[in-house]
Design a protein around this motif. Structure first.
Motif, PDB file in Angstrom:
ATOM      1  N   PRO A 396      22.181  74.510  22.708  1.00 43.73           N
ATOM      2  CA  PRO A 396      21.234  73.705  21.918  1.00 43.73           C
ATOM      3  C   PRO A 396      21.719  72.275  21.672  1.00 43.73           C
ATOM      4  CG  PRO A 396      21.472  75.888  20.960  1.00 43.73           C
ATOM      5  CD  PRO A 396      22.483  75.795  22.064  1.00 43.73           C
ATOM      6  N   ALA A 397      23.028  72.047  21.674  1.00 47.75           N
ATOM      7  CA  ALA A 397      23.539  70.687  21.464  1.00 47.75           C
ATOM      8  C   ALA A 397      23.600  69.888  22.761  1.00 47.75           C
ATOM      9  CB  ALA A 397      24.931  70.750  20.831  1.00 47.75           C
ATOM     10  N   GLY A 398      23.217  70.541  23.892  1.00 50.10           N
ATOM     11  CA  GLY A 398      23.200  69.834  25.171  1.00 50.10           C
ATOM     12  C   GLY A 398      24.490  69.952  25.955  1.00 50.10           C
ATOM     13  N   ASN A 399      25.444  70.777  25.497  1.00 53.20           N
ATOM     14  CA  ASN A 399      26.715  70.934  26.213  1.00 53.20           C
ATOM     15  C   ASN A 399      26.570  71.949  27.342  1.00 53.20           C
ATOM     16  OD1 ASN A 399      28.423  69.185  24.608  1.00 53.20           O
ATOM     17  ND2 ASN A 399      28.064  70.664  22.960  1.00 53.20           N
ATOM     18  N   PRO A 400      27.159  71.659  28.502  1.00 58.59           N
ATOM     19  CA  PRO A 400      26.933  72.520  29.665  1.00 58.59           C
ATOM     20  C   PRO A 400      27.910  73.698  29.767  1.00 58.59           C
ATOM     21  CG  PRO A 400      28.239  70.641  30.310  1.00 58.59           C
ATOM     22  CD  PRO A 400      27.966  70.473  28.830  1.00 58.59           C
ATOM     23  N   THR A 401      27.402  74.783  30.324  1.00 58.96           N
ATOM     24  CA  THR A 401      28.250  75.890  30.759  1.00 58.96           C
ATOM     25  C   THR A 401      27.944  76.123  32.234  1.00 58.96           C
ATOM     26  OG1 THR A 401      28.311  76.950  28.615  1.00 58.96           O
ATOM     27  CG2 THR A 401      28.733  78.361  30.517  1.00 58.96           C
ATOM     28  N   PHE A 402      28.973  75.973  33.079  1.00 54.46           N
ATOM     29  CA  PHE A 402      28.811  76.198  34.508  1.00 54.46           C
ATOM     30  C   PHE A 402      29.159  77.650  34.792  1.00 54.46           C
ATOM     31  CE2 PHE A 402      30.112  71.840  33.689  1.00 54.46           C
ATOM     32  CZ  PHE A 402      29.092  71.129  34.303  1.00 54.46           C
ATOM     33  N   SER A 403      28.409  78.288  35.684  1.00 53.60           N
ATOM     34  CA  SER A 403      28.815  79.652  35.999  1.00 53.60           C
ATOM     35  C   SER A 403      29.038  79.858  37.482  1.00 53.60           C
ATOM     36  CB  SER A 403      27.852  80.685  35.414  1.00 53.60           C
ATOM     37  OG  SER A 403      26.572  80.419  35.835  1.00 53.60           O
ATOM     38  N   VAL A 404      30.059  80.660  37.738  1.00 54.25           N
ATOM     39  CA  VAL A 404      30.499  80.917  39.100  1.00 54.25           C
ATOM     40  C   VAL A 404      30.585  82.424  39.266  1.00 54.25           C
ATOM     41  CG1 VAL A 404      32.392  80.629  40.749  1.00 54.25           C
ATOM     42  CG2 VAL A 404      31.888  78.813  39.099  1.00 54.25           C
ATOM     43  N   LEU A 412      32.417  81.844  33.258  1.00 54.51           N
ATOM     44  CA  LEU A 412      31.651  80.828  32.528  1.00 54.51           C
ATOM     45  C   LEU A 412      32.612  79.719  32.108  1.00 54.51           C
ATOM     46  CD1 LEU A 412      29.414  83.095  30.258  1.00 54.51           C
ATOM     47  CD2 LEU A 412      28.855  82.040  32.465  1.00 54.51           C
ATOM     48  N   ASP A 413      32.249  78.492  32.431  1.00 53.35           N
ATOM     49  CA  ASP A 413      33.129  77.339  32.219  1.00 53.35           C
ATOM     50  C   ASP A 413      32.364  76.338  31.339  1.00 53.35           C
ATOM     51  OD1 ASP A 413      34.960  75.318  32.441  1.00 53.35           O
ATOM     52  OD2 ASP A 413      35.056  75.334  34.643  1.00 53.35           O
ATOM     53  N   SER A 414      32.642  76.347  30.019  1.00 53.39           N
ATOM     54  CA  SER A 414      31.869  75.531  29.065  1.00 53.39           C
ATOM     55  C   SER A 414      32.653  74.301  28.644  1.00 53.39           C
ATOM     56  CB  SER A 414      31.568  76.319  27.784  1.00 53.39           C
ATOM     57  OG  SER A 414      31.015  77.548  28.100  1.00 53.39           O
ATOM     58  N   TRP A 415      31.954  73.185  28.492  1.00 54.75           N
ATOM     59  CA  TRP A 415      32.599  71.920  28.118  1.00 54.75           C
ATOM     60  C   TRP A 415      31.877  71.273  26.952  1.00 54.75           C
ATOM     61  CZ3 TRP A 415      36.817  69.592  30.769  1.00 54.75           C
ATOM     62  CH2 TRP A 415      37.256  70.304  31.897  1.00 54.75           C
ATOM     63  N   ARG A 416      32.665  70.740  26.032  1.00 58.25           N
ATOM     64  CA  ARG A 416      32.094  69.869  25.004  1.00 58.25           C
ATOM     65  C   ARG A 416      33.151  68.851  24.610  1.00 58.25           C
ATOM     66  NH1 ARG A 416      33.768  71.948  19.824  1.00 58.25           N
ATOM     67  NH2 ARG A 416      34.956  73.830  20.220  1.00 58.25           N
ATOM     68  N   ALA A 417      32.713  67.826  23.881  1.00 58.27           N
ATOM     69  CA  ALA A 417      33.644  66.766  23.490  1.00 58.27           C
ATOM     70  C   ALA A 417      33.786  66.771  21.984  1.00 58.27           C
ATOM     71  CB  ALA A 417      33.116  65.411  23.945  1.00 58.27           C
ATOM     72  N   GLU A 418      35.005  66.488  21.525  1.00 61.17           N
ATOM     73  CA  GLU A 418      35.236  66.412  20.096  1.00 61.17           C
ATOM     74  C   GLU A 418      36.331  65.389  19.845  1.00 61.17           C
ATOM     75  OE1 GLU A 418      34.883  70.440  18.064  1.00 61.17           O
ATOM     76  OE2 GLU A 418      36.832  69.715  17.383  1.00 61.17           O
ATOM     77  N   THR A 419      35.999  64.367  19.107  1.00 62.97           N
ATOM     78  CA  THR A 419      36.945  63.299  18.734  1.00 62.97           C
ATOM     79  C   THR A 419      38.059  63.060  19.756  1.00 62.97           C
ATOM     80  OG1 THR A 419      38.188  64.884  17.387  1.00 62.97           O
ATOM     81  CG2 THR A 419      36.562  63.525  16.244  1.00 62.97           C
ATOM     82  N   GLY A 420      37.676  62.502  20.861  1.00 55.12           N
ATOM     83  CA  GLY A 420      38.670  62.072  21.847  1.00 55.12           C
ATOM     84  C   GLY A 420      39.226  63.166  22.737  1.00 55.12           C
ATOM     85  N   THR A 421      38.784  64.401  22.569  1.00 54.63           N
ATOM     86  CA  THR A 421      39.268  65.449  23.470  1.00 54.63           C
ATOM     87  C   THR A 421      38.083  66.158  24.094  1.00 54.63           C
ATOM     88  OG1 THR A 421      39.301  67.086  21.719  1.00 54.63           O
ATOM     89  CG2 THR A 421      41.370  65.967  22.150  1.00 54.63           C
ATOM     90  N   LEU A 422      38.327  66.679  25.282  1.00 48.39           N
ATOM     91  CA  LEU A 422      37.338  67.539  25.920  1.00 48.39           C
ATOM     92  C   LEU A 422      37.790  68.970  25.720  1.00 48.39           C
ATOM     93  CD1 LEU A 422      36.617  65.570  29.172  1.00 48.39           C
ATOM     94  CD2 LEU A 422      34.911  66.296  27.487  1.00 48.39           C
ATOM     95  N   ILE A 423      36.879  69.804  25.282  1.00 49.21           N
ATOM     96  CA  ILE A 423      37.236  71.189  25.010  1.00 49.21           C
ATOM     97  C   ILE A 423      36.548  72.071  26.030  1.00 49.21           C
ATOM     98  CG2 ILE A 423      37.139  73.027  23.285  1.00 49.21           C
ATOM     99  CD1 ILE A 423      37.209  70.750  21.202  1.00 49.21           C
ATOM    100  N   ARG A 424      37.359  72.851  26.700  1.00 48.74           N
ATOM    101  CA  ARG A 424      36.863  73.685  27.798  1.00 48.74           C
ATOM    102  C   ARG A 424      37.101  75.144  27.437  1.00 48.74           C
ATOM    103  NH1 ARG A 424      39.457  73.846  33.917  1.00 48.74           N
ATOM    104  NH2 ARG A 424      37.706  74.970  34.891  1.00 48.74           N
ATOM    105  N   LYS A 425      36.049  75.920  27.491  1.00 48.26           N
ATOM    106  CA  LYS A 425      36.187  77.343  27.178  1.00 48.26           C
ATOM    107  C   LYS A 425      35.874  78.151  28.437  1.00 48.26           C
ATOM    108  CE  LYS A 425      33.999  80.710  24.261  1.00 48.26           C
ATOM    109  NZ  LYS A 425      32.863  80.831  23.360  1.00 48.26           N
ATOM    110  N   LEU A 426      36.816  79.001  28.802  1.00 42.82           N
ATOM    111  CA  LEU A 426      36.663  79.801  30.017  1.00 42.82           C
ATOM    112  C   LEU A 426      36.506  81.266  29.636  1.00 42.82           C
ATOM    113  CD1 LEU A 426      39.481  77.903  31.837  1.00 42.82           C
ATOM    114  CD2 LEU A 426      37.167  78.125  32.764  1.00 42.82           C
ATOM    115  N   THR A 427      35.462  81.875  30.153  1.00 43.60           N
ATOM    116  CA  THR A 427      35.211  83.285  29.841  1.00 43.60           C
ATOM    117  C   THR A 427      34.956  84.021  31.148  1.00 43.60           C
ATOM    118  OG1 THR A 427      34.002  82.472  27.924  1.00 43.60           O
ATOM    119  CG2 THR A 427      33.810  84.822  28.400  1.00 43.60           C
TER     120      THR A 427
END
Ligand code: HEC
Length: 469
Positions: A396-404, A412-427
């Protein structure tokens, strides 16, 4: 409602006539800016007569009329801090063009007319804009025209002779010396037609500390030297059509610098194009009578996150594979994910992508990342041939999750940005998965414990944070 009826009436009554800019100005602008353009109620509102905001590049005034302006703005030595309401919903493109053409050519203003197409293109390019501009935003995109060029005390010297490369001027005697009060380099009115060389010497007034960009093109050779140091050079014989143009950067302190340009005309056509960009600005300032043309100097159309949501760019991105998905996160962090390599390919900071290359058609050329600190991640395919890219979803916030898909497993490879860092969540779902992680030296990656192989277990997401050192 009344206001909507008036332009409709005008359009119906004058079907074949061009819009009357003066009449429309009196209807829609003069209440605040005054019928004489000097600012209504004794100058409580800013003037349009003589205002540099309406001169030069029409982008500024078109954007202000479309979406309004708020906050502090300096106009001819006075600061206003008011609100101009947007007029874009009320006024169609041809009426805005007519009004601004009137404003730009009245009360002593001398600027070029504004076309309906220009207004239309600006409206399209800014269609997601739903707040008034600040003066700072507008100036960043479209700096005010310089009244003079950055060159003062400009002197040109002409030397006659046949050379195939720039000569050693120290041994030569000039046949003509002139002071160029307009601060503009020109070879078109040189006293010699062919077989001559020139030097211009001037003081270059740098408006700020920082990294400047210089663009040089010439027919035939030319060389820019600042404070005795070579900055940018075009060598040999050839046309001035952008194919030999060179762009180089130079770090300058605010203030005066010794500026020298050497030039050689061998035979045939002659010309020089020289432009510069101040630190962190997008527009070229021209120091030559010939201004750069579209290829190298077309104005940037920045693609940027809107309203705090990431922006997605689906087009060719330089430095990665052809099926790349660009994501510009708010806060100036950017990602290009390669759907061919099934992995993130590039990260960079600052501006996302300049859409200008692609504005008219998709084309086949690639757009380079527009910002800084570019880091390459994956160079090759992360998984076996049988693995498949399964697309991406936005939260809903527009952040992408790529799936392979790798066999039975889904990553599932999700990315978002937070105060100068990119946060990547892998599931990963299914069984466990070994993921090769590239660890470029420019980045600090937290959560991987320095391992280049990340062991993912089904149902146990791993979060990595990427930051620049
Ligand atoms: C309701 C009053 C109002 C109307 C109507 C209005 N403006 Fe403005 N305009 C302002 C104010 C106030 C500012 C300065 C805003 C600020 O201080 O941030 C401004 C700023 C501007 C500027 C930039 C500053 C300058 O003085 O050059 C331009 C250009 C401009 N207006 C053009 C127009 C045009 C063209 C129209 C008619 C289509 C128009 N405005 C209609 C109030 C108005």
């Amino acid at each position: 409602m009344i206001q909507r009826l008036i332009p409709l009436f005008l359009t119906l009554a004058l079907p074949a006539l061009a819009q009357d800019g003066g009449q429309l100005f009196r209807l829609y602008c003069s209440a605040c800016h005054g019928a004489d353009g000097k600012g209504a109620t004794g100058g409580a509102f800013p003037p349009l007569a003589g205002s540099p905001w309406v001169g030069g590049d029409p982008d500024r005034s078109v954007k202000i009329v479309l979406h309004g302006l708020h906050g502090p703005v300096d106009v001819m030595g006075k600061t206003y801090n008011l609100e101009m309401p947007p007029q874009g919903a009320m006024l169609p493109d041809d009426q805005i063009a007519a009004i601004l053409t009137f404003v730009r050519t009245s009360w002593g203003n001398q600027a070029t007319p504004v076309t309906t197409e220009f207004v239309q293109a600006t409206r399209t390019a800014t269609r997601d804009r739903n707040t008034a501009w600040t003066a700072g935003e507008i100036l960043k995109l479209h700096p005010l025209p310089l009244e003079k060029t950055a060159l003062t005390h400009l002197i040109s010297q002409v030397y006659a002779g046949k050379w195939s490369e720039l000569p050693d001027f120290s041994t030569l005697k000039a046949v003509n010396v002139e002071e160029e009060h307009d601060g503009i380099l020109t070879v078109t009115d040189s006293p010699l037609k062919d077989s001559f060389a020139m030097i211009w010497q001037a003081d270059f007034q740098a408006p700020a500390d920082g990294e400047y960009t210089f663009l040089l093109d010439a027919d035939d050779a030319a060389h820019v030297i600042i404070d005795g140091k070579s900055v940018v050079q075009v060598q040999g014989t050839g046309p001035m059509n952008g194919s030999r143009a060179k762009q180089e950067k130079a770090t300058l302190t605010k203030g005066t610098h010794k500026f020298r340009v050497e030039y050689l005309e061998i035979s045939g056509n002659k010309g020089i194009t020289l432009g510069w960009k101040a630190p962190a600005t997008r527009n070229w300032n021209w120091l030559s009578d010939h201004k750069g043309d579209s290829g190298t100097t077309r104005e940037a159309i920045p693609i940027e996150p809107v309203d705090g949501r990431p922006v997605i760019y689906r087009n060719f991105i330089a430095g990665t594979t052809s099926r790349a998905i660009g994501v510009g996160f708010p806060g100036g962090l950017n990602l290009a994910y390669s759907a061919d390599n099934l992995a993130p390919a590039l990260l960079w900071t600052g501006d996302f992508i300049d859409g200008a290359r692609k504005w008219t058609d998709r084309g086949t050329d690639t757009s380079p990342p527009a910002g800084e600190n570019l880091v390459k991640l994956a160079h090759s395919r992360a998984f076996p041939e049988s693995a498949r890219f399964r697309g991406y979803k936005l939260d809903p916030a527009g952040n992408p999750t790529f799936s392979v898909q790798i066999g039975e497993q889904i990553l599932l490879d999700s990315w978002r940005a937070e105060t100068g860092t990119l946060i990547r969540k892998l599931t990963v779902s299914g069984s466990h998965l070994d993921l090769q992680l590239s660890q470029p030296p420019e980045l600090i990656i937290e959560g991987a414990a320095g391992n280049s192989t990340l062991k993912l277990t089904s149902g146990q997401p791993v979060t990595l944070t990427y930051r620049w050192k």
